[in-house]
Design a protein around this motif. Structure first.
Motif, short mmCIF file in Angstrom:
data_model
loop_
_atom_site.label_atom_id
_atom_site.label_comp_id
_atom_site.label_asym_id
_atom_site.label_seq_id
_atom_site.Cartn_x
_atom_site.Cartn_y
_atom_site.Cartn_z
N SER A 23 -24.76 -19.20 4.19
CA SER A 23 -23.98 -18.89 5.24
C SER A 23 -24.70 -18.82 6.51
O SER A 23 -26.16 -19.02 6.53
CB SER A 23 -23.67 -17.26 5.00
OG SER A 23 -24.77 -16.58 4.71
N LEU A 24 -24.02 -19.03 7.71
CA LEU A 24 -24.66 -19.03 9.03
C LEU A 24 -24.14 -18.09 9.90
O LEU A 24 -22.88 -18.05 9.83
CB LEU A 24 -24.51 -20.54 9.74
CG LEU A 24 -25.24 -21.02 10.79
CD1 LEU A 24 -25.59 -22.66 10.60
CD2 LEU A 24 -24.23 -20.60 11.86
N CYS A 25 -25.10 -17.27 10.50
CA CYS A 25 -24.63 -16.62 11.88
C CYS A 25 -25.35 -16.70 12.90
O CYS A 25 -26.64 -17.45 12.97
CB CYS A 25 -24.54 -15.17 11.14
SG CYS A 25 -25.88 -14.24 11.20
N TRP A 26 -25.01 -16.30 13.83
CA TRP A 26 -25.71 -16.31 15.32
C TRP A 26 -25.46 -15.14 16.37
O TRP A 26 -24.54 -14.40 16.15
CB TRP A 26 -25.48 -17.54 16.12
CG TRP A 26 -23.96 -17.64 16.85
CD1 TRP A 26 -24.00 -17.69 18.23
CD2 TRP A 26 -22.75 -17.85 16.19
NE1 TRP A 26 -22.72 -17.65 18.50
CE2 TRP A 26 -22.04 -17.87 17.30
CE3 TRP A 26 -22.27 -17.93 15.10
CZ2 TRP A 26 -20.48 -18.11 17.27
CZ3 TRP A 26 -20.97 -18.33 14.67
CH2 TRP A 26 -20.11 -18.47 15.97
N LEU A 27 -26.70 -14.85 16.84
CA LEU A 27 -26.08 -13.85 18.02
C LEU A 27 -27.19 -13.94 19.27
O LEU A 27 -28.09 -14.92 19.16
CB LEU A 27 -26.75 -12.32 17.26
CG LEU A 27 -27.83 -12.24 16.67
CD1 LEU A 27 -29.08 -12.33 17.56
CD2 LEU A 27 -27.90 -10.97 15.88
#
Length: 604
Positions: A23-27
């Motif tokens: 999984s990949l997320c960004w902020l």
């Protein structure tokens, strides 16, 4: 070009490269917005960690990842469950890194605002040694974005810390064990007194153990089916598809769903159908939690053994809280075994365990950037006009208080055993006592704390640095007391001389003045009354004039005493350095949580 100066980074990207799913997320690093999870078609938030080569109509092939690698009708080959400890002697790029490169390239092309303005944080199993981590990092170094590696359970801990940070009623993370149950490994991080320590155990115990056991059982069940075994053994992809089917069957029983199994059966390449259909039907009839997970020699037994090893590493130290994260935390047996191993601890599971590491990785990035910005702003605090003015005003008021106290006591003829002190050290101590310096400095500390603490805490809150139960510990520099003494000491003989006059006049207020009045009354009977009266009047007027002159001299001398501007500036700098040092300790607390290797590893 990507920026690699941490304080300038605009986005933090977290990539949890799992053995079964990724999984990949960004902020954004500014503000406190929640991480956005990257989704791609039917994969959703959980991207199957699969890498395949798809035939192109014009010839050749291309790499595809995720569901496309599994479901493509003309895929030449695909791999799943390929995350393993990298071999430092092997120069070939591991499949896991190839998968990550394709996923990140795809993500950055869809989000150009992130490209060139981010740092990517990739998780690695906590149980890997330094050589393995360094080898893994070397393979990622060829990417055109900066990549940092962080232990997976360490990342999950950061996510837990953030999730609990807004609830004041929650206890602080004083003694916490984070157990991250992934597909390839089970990772452990222990926190004591705000210092995390990664435990090098569990690197060979992941939920893929269950998948491999199920695959073995399926092959054994259909060993006599020639059509089944031929299709399964046609190429390596058959074994990979069987492992994926076993993983999906396991997840379906723990989540109570069957949708993904149906998708897998309908969408796969026809060459897999002869063994995949029978396998899925057989797997539905197996009690996976009871027979495979909790059965003799199963995953639960191995997990219990590792928990025993963790207890041995911790010794007499008992965790107050055990947090279970990762996809494997959905298994009820994991919680029960943690309770058995640590009966005095509270055991809690994350609300979204499959995203704990991903969100924690992105949060690690934001915290690191914020720490760099926090330090920059704290160091600039001393240059802000209002900061300097509050210290300057407080210092000058303190000097006025000391000076006025000394003036009052000298004019009131305060008794003191050291009134005749001549030695410089004795004079300084005497002046300090007469000025009430200890009380003056105590009031100054309270004042500066009240006025400067909000300015420091505002910077803490801006960058999510802990600000609870905060009180500046200001040790005011000796220059304040010595500066006042230095101003007064050269005048001391004058002040003491003037006070002696006052004391002499005051002593005449008794018998001496009565005798002079008696003599004056007696002289009225004498013939030369006028001349004697004039003399007596002059004598009586002398003490009053001398008293006024002495008082004026004391007052003028003290009122002319001022602090040197250089001494004031020195105090401003000294107080600012203390605040910077104390704020820096707050930053170090965060750095310990988000560092690559946060503490001395156990189990070496």
């Amino acid at each position: 070009m990507a920026r690699d100066t941490e304080s300038d980074i605009g986005y933090a990207v977290g990539l949890d490269l799992g053995d079964g799913e990724s999984s990949l997320c960004w902020l954004p690093t500014h503000g406190r917005s929640k991480a956005r999870v990257y989704t791609r078609g039917t994969d959703g938030a959980a991207i199957v960690t699969a890498l395949g080569r798809e035939r192109l109509d014009q010839g050749g092939y291309r790499y595809v990842i995720g569901e496309a690698a599994v479901m493509a009708q003309n895929v030449l080959h695909f791999s799943v469950n390929f995350k393993s400890r990298p071999d430092p002697q092997d120069l070939a790029v591991p499949e896991a890194v190839q998968f990550a490169q394709i996923l990140l390239t795809e993500f950055l092309s869809r989000h150009p605002e992130v490209r060139g303005n981010c740092v990517v944080y990739v998780g690695h199993p906590t149980g890997w040694d330094d050589v393995s981590v360094a080898t893994y990092a070397r393979h990622f170094s060829s990417m055109n974005v900066p990549v940092r590696l962080v232990a997976e359970s360490q990342s999950a801990l950061v996510h837990v810390r953030d999730r609990r940070g807004g609830r004041r009623e929650e206890r602080r993370l004083d003694r916490v064990l984070v157990v991250d149950i992934g597909s390839s490994t089970t990772d452990f991080t222990f926190v004591e007194d705000l210092i995390p320590r990664n435990l090098l155990v569990g690197s060979d115990l992941g939920c893929a153990v269950i998948d491999r056991e199920l695959a073995r059982m399926v092959r054994e069940a259909f060993a006599g089916d020639e059509k089944f075994t031929t299709a399964l053994g046609r190429d390596d992809s058959g074994e990979e598809m069987l492992l994926l089917a076993c993983r999906r069957a396991k997840e379906a029983q723990f989540t109570g769903t069957d949708v993904r199994l149906q998708d897998l059966q309908v969408g796969c390449d026809p060459r897999f159908t002869p063994f995949l259909g029978p396998s899925l039907g057989w797997l539905r009839g197996v009690d996976i939690p009871g027979r495979v997970v909790r059965g003799p020699g199963g995953w639960a037994e191995g997990f219990a053994d590792v928990l025993t090893e963790v207890r041995g590493l911790l010794g007499a130290t008992e965790p107050e809280l055990v947090v279970i994260t990762g996809g494997g935390s959905r298994m009820p047996v994991a919680r029960r075994l943690c309770l058995d191993a640590f009966p005095e601890a509270t055991v809690e599971s994350d609300t979204d365990p499959s995203q704990s590491v991903t969100r924690g990785l992105a949060s690690v990035g934001r915290h690191r950037v914020n720490v760099a910005r926090f330090r920059h702003d704290i160091h600039e605090l001393k240059d802000r006009p209002e900061f300097e003015e509050k210290i300057r005003a407080g210092l000058l008021d303190a000097f006025d208080q000391a000076r006025n106290t000394l003036l009052t006591r000298l004019l009131e003829r305060a008794d003191d055993d050291n009134a005749d002190a001549e030695d410089e050290q004795d004079i300084d101590a005497f002046i300090r006592r007469l000025t009430g310096m200890d009380q003056v400095l105590a009031r100054l500390r309270v004042r500066l704390n009240a006025e400067l603490t909000p300015m420091a805490l505002e910077i803490c809150r801006r960058y999510d640095i802990r600000a609870d139960q905060f009180m500046l510990e200001l040790v005011l520099p000796g220059v304040i007391g010595t500066a006042i003494s230095a101003r007064i000491r050269p005048m001391w003989r004058t002040l003491r001389g003037a006070q002696s006059v006052l004391e002499t006049i005051a002593s005449m207020g008794g018998l001496g003045l009565y005798a002079m009045r008696f003599a004056m009354q007696s002289s009225k009977r004498l013939a030369h009354l006028g001349a004697l009266g004039a003399v007596a009047g002059g004598v009586l007027a002398l003490p009053k004039a001398t008293e006024m002159a002495a008082r004026k001299l004391i007052r003028t001398t003290l009122e002319n005493a001022q602090l040197d501007p250089a001494e004031v500036s020195s105090v401003v700098t000294h107080v600012a350095e203390q605040i910077t040092e104390q704020m820096d300790r707050r930053a170090e607390e965060v750095e310990r949580f988000v560092s690559d290797r946060p503490g001395p590893e156990a189990g070496l």
